[in-house]
Enzyme design. Structure first.
Site, short mmCIF file in Angstrom:
data_model
loop_
_atom_site.label_atom_id
_atom_site.label_comp_id
_atom_site.label_asym_id
_atom_site.label_seq_id
_atom_site.Cartn_x
_atom_site.Cartn_y
_atom_site.Cartn_z
N GLU A 1 -12.48 24.51 34.13
CA GLU A 1 -11.66 25.43 33.34
C GLU A 1 -12.20 26.85 33.45
O GLU A 1 -11.45 27.81 33.65
CB GLU A 1 -11.64 24.99 31.87
CG GLU A 1 -10.84 23.73 31.63
CD GLU A 1 -10.97 23.19 30.21
OE1 GLU A 1 -10.14 22.35 29.85
OE2 GLU A 1 -11.91 23.58 29.49
N ASP B 1 -10.74 24.76 21.62
CA ASP B 1 -11.20 24.05 20.42
C ASP B 1 -11.42 25.02 19.27
O ASP B 1 -11.24 24.66 18.11
CB ASP B 1 -12.47 23.28 20.74
CG ASP B 1 -12.23 22.24 21.84
OD1 ASP B 1 -11.35 21.38 21.65
OD2 ASP B 1 -12.88 22.32 22.89
#
Length: 224
Positions: A107, A88
């Site tokens: 992740e 992001d």
């Protein structure tokens, strides 16, 4: 170029980067999100060149299986040469904010195992200081209010992400208005709050390589 075209270009660049280094025994770590989906689709064109993948979310596992790529449990794999995922936000040190898709914990685990963590993103994701994108924090549900109070003490403005349950059965607080000048320190501080599973700062283990899709082509950045 549209944002999707930039994501597609950078996903293909990641496949081109890892492909010569893969063999029939290689297992690839695969991230979650729109850019990672483009990577999966590009990687699937070469599925005979490697053994299979470890997925960082149920959604990614389903997409990999849909392409006929074998998906392995991380516990059954001794090493991962590569982990490829989007972000992001990234700074010049390749410290990242991740977790917009609520898959941050898995992740982070897969990234920790991988020898090389390749981040793929469009050019808008490279920022001077992290924090304009709200920082996701995965929280044990019963600790949500307690954790939120502690995050306020750190200067943040936490907002409960309603209607979202992670693959691990937890909830997400998105923390706004943080100026993250020391990502390594803040990552540790937030993770030390009782009830936090992990947060979306990938700073203790940053990316090793950032492939950035721009109108001028794909740029390759290593940490400053």
């Amino acid at each position: 170029m549209t944002q999707d075209q930039l994501k597609q270009a950078v996903a293909q660049a990641a496949v081109d980067f890892i492909l010569p280094k893969l063999d029939e025994k290689s297992v690839v770590g695969v991230g979650t999100g729109s850019t990672a989906n483009f990577f999966i689709d590009a990687l699937a064109q070469h599925k005979t060149a490697f053994d299979g993948a470890v997925a960082s979310s149920e959604a990614t596992a389903q997409r990999l299986k849909g392409h006929g790529i074998p998906v392995y449990e991380l516990n059954s794999v001794s090493e991962l040469e590569f982990y490829v995922d989007g972000a992001d936000e990234s700074d010049a040190h390749l410290h990242l904010i991740k977790g917009g898709g609520a898959a941050l914990t898995r992740e982070k685990i897969v990234a920790a195992v991988a020898k090389t963590f390749i981040c793929i993103a469009d050019g808008s994701k490279l920022v001077p200081v992290l924090g304009a994108f709200p920082l996701p924090v995965e929280v044990i549900p019963m600790a949500r209010s307690h954790v939120a109070r502690q995050l306020v003490k750190l200067g943040g403005d936490p907002v409960y992400r309603e209607g979202v349950v992670t693959d691990n059965g937890n909830v997400i607080l998105d923390v706004y208005n943080l100026q993250i000048t020391n990502p390594v320190e803040l990552e540790a501080q937030i993770n030390a709050i009782v009830g936090v599973v992990t947060n979306g700062l990938f700073a203790a283990r940053p990316a090793d390589l950032l492939l950035l899709g721009t109108a001028e082509g794909v740029k390759s950045l290593k940490a400053e």
